[in-house]
Design an enzyme around this catalytic site. Structure first.
Site, PDB file in Angstrom:
ATOM      1  N   CYS A 103       0.829  -1.204   0.000  1.00 53.17           N
ATOM      2  CA  CYS A 103       0.000   0.000   0.000  1.00 53.17           C
ATOM      3  C   CYS A 103       0.870   1.264   0.000  1.00 53.17           C
ATOM      4  O   CYS A 103       1.498   1.561  -1.010  1.00 53.17           O
ATOM      5  CB  CYS A 103      -0.978  -0.040   1.171  1.00 53.17           C
ATOM      6  SG  CYS A 103      -2.356   1.115   0.981  1.00 53.17           S
TER       7      CYS A 103
ATOM      8  N   GLU B 267      -2.970  -9.263   2.779  1.00 58.70           N
ATOM      9  CA  GLU B 267      -3.441  -9.841   4.045  1.00 58.70           C
ATOM     10  C   GLU B 267      -4.949  -9.708   4.201  1.00 58.70           C
ATOM     11  O   GLU B 267      -5.529 -10.271   5.143  1.00 58.70           O
ATOM     12  CB  GLU B 267      -2.730  -9.172   5.221  1.00 58.70           C
ATOM     13  CG  GLU B 267      -3.271  -7.816   5.653  1.00 58.70           C
ATOM     14  CD  GLU B 267      -2.969  -6.674   4.694  1.00 58.70           C
ATOM     15  OE1 GLU B 267      -3.514  -5.568   4.898  1.00 58.70           O
ATOM     16  OE2 GLU B 267      -2.195  -6.875   3.738  1.00 58.70           O
TER      17      GLU B 267
ATOM     18  N   HIS C 113      -3.894  -4.980  -0.562  1.00 58.67           N
ATOM     19  CA  HIS C 113      -3.578  -5.580   0.741  1.00 58.67           C
ATOM     20  C   HIS C 113      -3.669  -7.100   0.642  1.00 58.67           C
ATOM     21  O   HIS C 113      -4.771  -7.662   0.735  1.00 58.67           O
ATOM     22  CB  HIS C 113      -4.533  -5.064   1.817  1.00 58.67           C
ATOM     23  CG  HIS C 113      -4.204  -3.695   2.293  1.00 58.67           C
ATOM     24  ND1 HIS C 113      -3.409  -3.452   3.397  1.00 58.67           N
ATOM     25  CD2 HIS C 113      -4.531  -2.480   1.797  1.00 58.67           C
ATOM     26  CE1 HIS C 113      -3.280  -2.149   3.569  1.00 58.67           C
ATOM     27  NE2 HIS C 113      -3.947  -1.534   2.607  1.00 58.67           N
TER      28      HIS C 113
END
Length: 361
Positions: free
Chosen positions: A252, A339, A337
């Site tokens: 990011c 995750e 992202h």
């Protein structure tokens, strides 16, 4: 109590106050996720912003103890169509209303979030204020708009120092040894690294390259975070010095920082990418993944032409850069992202790719 939300284009809406009875200011943005309000509220990348959720009902499963992406609510204010006030999940500790009260953050419910989202989508993210008031003491429109005019633009805010850890700490033991530069790191990033056996040390955003190399890492992750990447010159300089010394991965804001470190440029998106349904194409694999995203700035692809960075990932919706690979050093970064937290798990393999790079080098 009641509350008013005023935007810099003159839009003013009134609704019911929930959470803390204090005033909030910031850039007003929207998130298109259907679930995951707790993760969004606690994501440090939202510092300096008033968040609108496009999905109508929020709070219907309460606040779960293990779900937060940080120790506090990071948004400045929260805007919803309907606030759930009925039963919540059996494991939930408190309601959404109580959660915002505990963290001193105001919310407004009962407003037309669809209209607000369309306006921001058309005109772009804009400054705003969320002002609580008693029903018999409603502020005038001019008073509200005067407060909006005093709100700084997001590019004028130094937000990363507000969310970065102040001292180095150990998150997990293992191998390879990974240092995470904390520009506002989400817990899910640390968990994904630890899950794969990595030893993780988290350091402040302004830690020097030499201090990081003294830890003797096998790899370095530059985390997500809020605001304009050009405001974190210290981190950009650190990454510039680390390139070629140790494997690097940016996530990011970390993607934008890697680009700036190699001479690229960034620009502000009209209304950003915030949600769990952003399609990204991996040009190397010729595959499209659905990703979770939360950013208002992006790398300028034209600025990368004379740099050693090659665009690998692009956004299917608008063609913006979603990740780059360094052609001369073990380094890459993604704008999305991997995750999730919240969102799809389609790209968690990015962590495996990075740790394999660390083991090879």
């Amino acid at each position: 109590m009641r509350a008013a939300l005023a935007l810099e284009d003159g839009t003013i809406v009134h609704g019911e106050l929930f959470g803390s009875p204090r005033e909030a200011e910031g850039e007003v943005v929207f998130n298109t996720s259907h679930t995951g309000f707790q993760e969004a509220l606690t994501d440090p990348s939202y510092r300096g912003q008033i968040l609108i959720m496009t999905f109508p009902m929020q709070g219907n499963y309460g606040i779960l103890p293990e779900v937060g992406e940080s120790d506090r609510v990071q948004v400045e204010g929260f805007v919803v169509r309907y606030l759930h006030d009925g039963p919540i999940h059996p494991r939930a500790e408190i309601t959404l209303d109580e959660f915002l009260q505990d963290h001193g953050v105001p919310g407004i419910a009962g407003v037309d979030t669809r209209m607000l989202t369309r306006k921001i989508r058309t005109e772009g993210a804009m400054r705003g204020v969320l002002v609580p008031y008693e029903p018999d003491d409603q502020p005038s429109d001019e008073e509200l708009l005067e407060r909006v005019r005093e709100v700084p633009h997001i590019s004028e805010m130094d937000l990363v120092p507000q969310v970065s850890v102040r001292e180095e700490y150990r998150f997990s033991d293992g191998k390879p040894e990974i240092v995470v530069i904390d520009c506002g790191v989400k817990r899910s990033i640390l968990r994904e690294l630890a899950k794969r056996g990595a030893g993780v040390t988290v350091v402040p955003y302004d830690t020097s390259a030499q201090e990081i190399m003294d830890i003797d890492p096998d790899g370095v992750v530059v985390s997500n975070g809020p605001g304009d990447p050009k405001r974190v010159r210290e981190t950009v300089e650190t990454v510039r010095e680390l390139i070629g010394q140790v494997p690097l991965m940016g996530i990011c804001l970390g993607n934008q920082i890697l680009g700036l470190a190699e001479g690229g440029d960034t620009f502000k998106l009209k209304f950003g990418h915030r949600g769990a349904n952003q399609p990204v194409k991996d040009l190397d694999k010729d595959r499209v993944y659905i990703t979770s995203q939360n950013h208002g700035f992006a790398l300028d692809p034209d600025s990368l032409r004379d740099t050693p960075l090659r665009v690998r990932w692009v956004n299917v919706n608008d063609g913006t850069v979603e990740g780059v690979v360094h052609t001369d050093a073990p380094a890459f970064s993604v704008q999305f992202h991997p995750e999730a937290g919240p969102g799809p798990w389609d790209t968690k393999w990015v962590f495996d790719e990075f740790l394999a790079m660390c083991r090879e080098h």
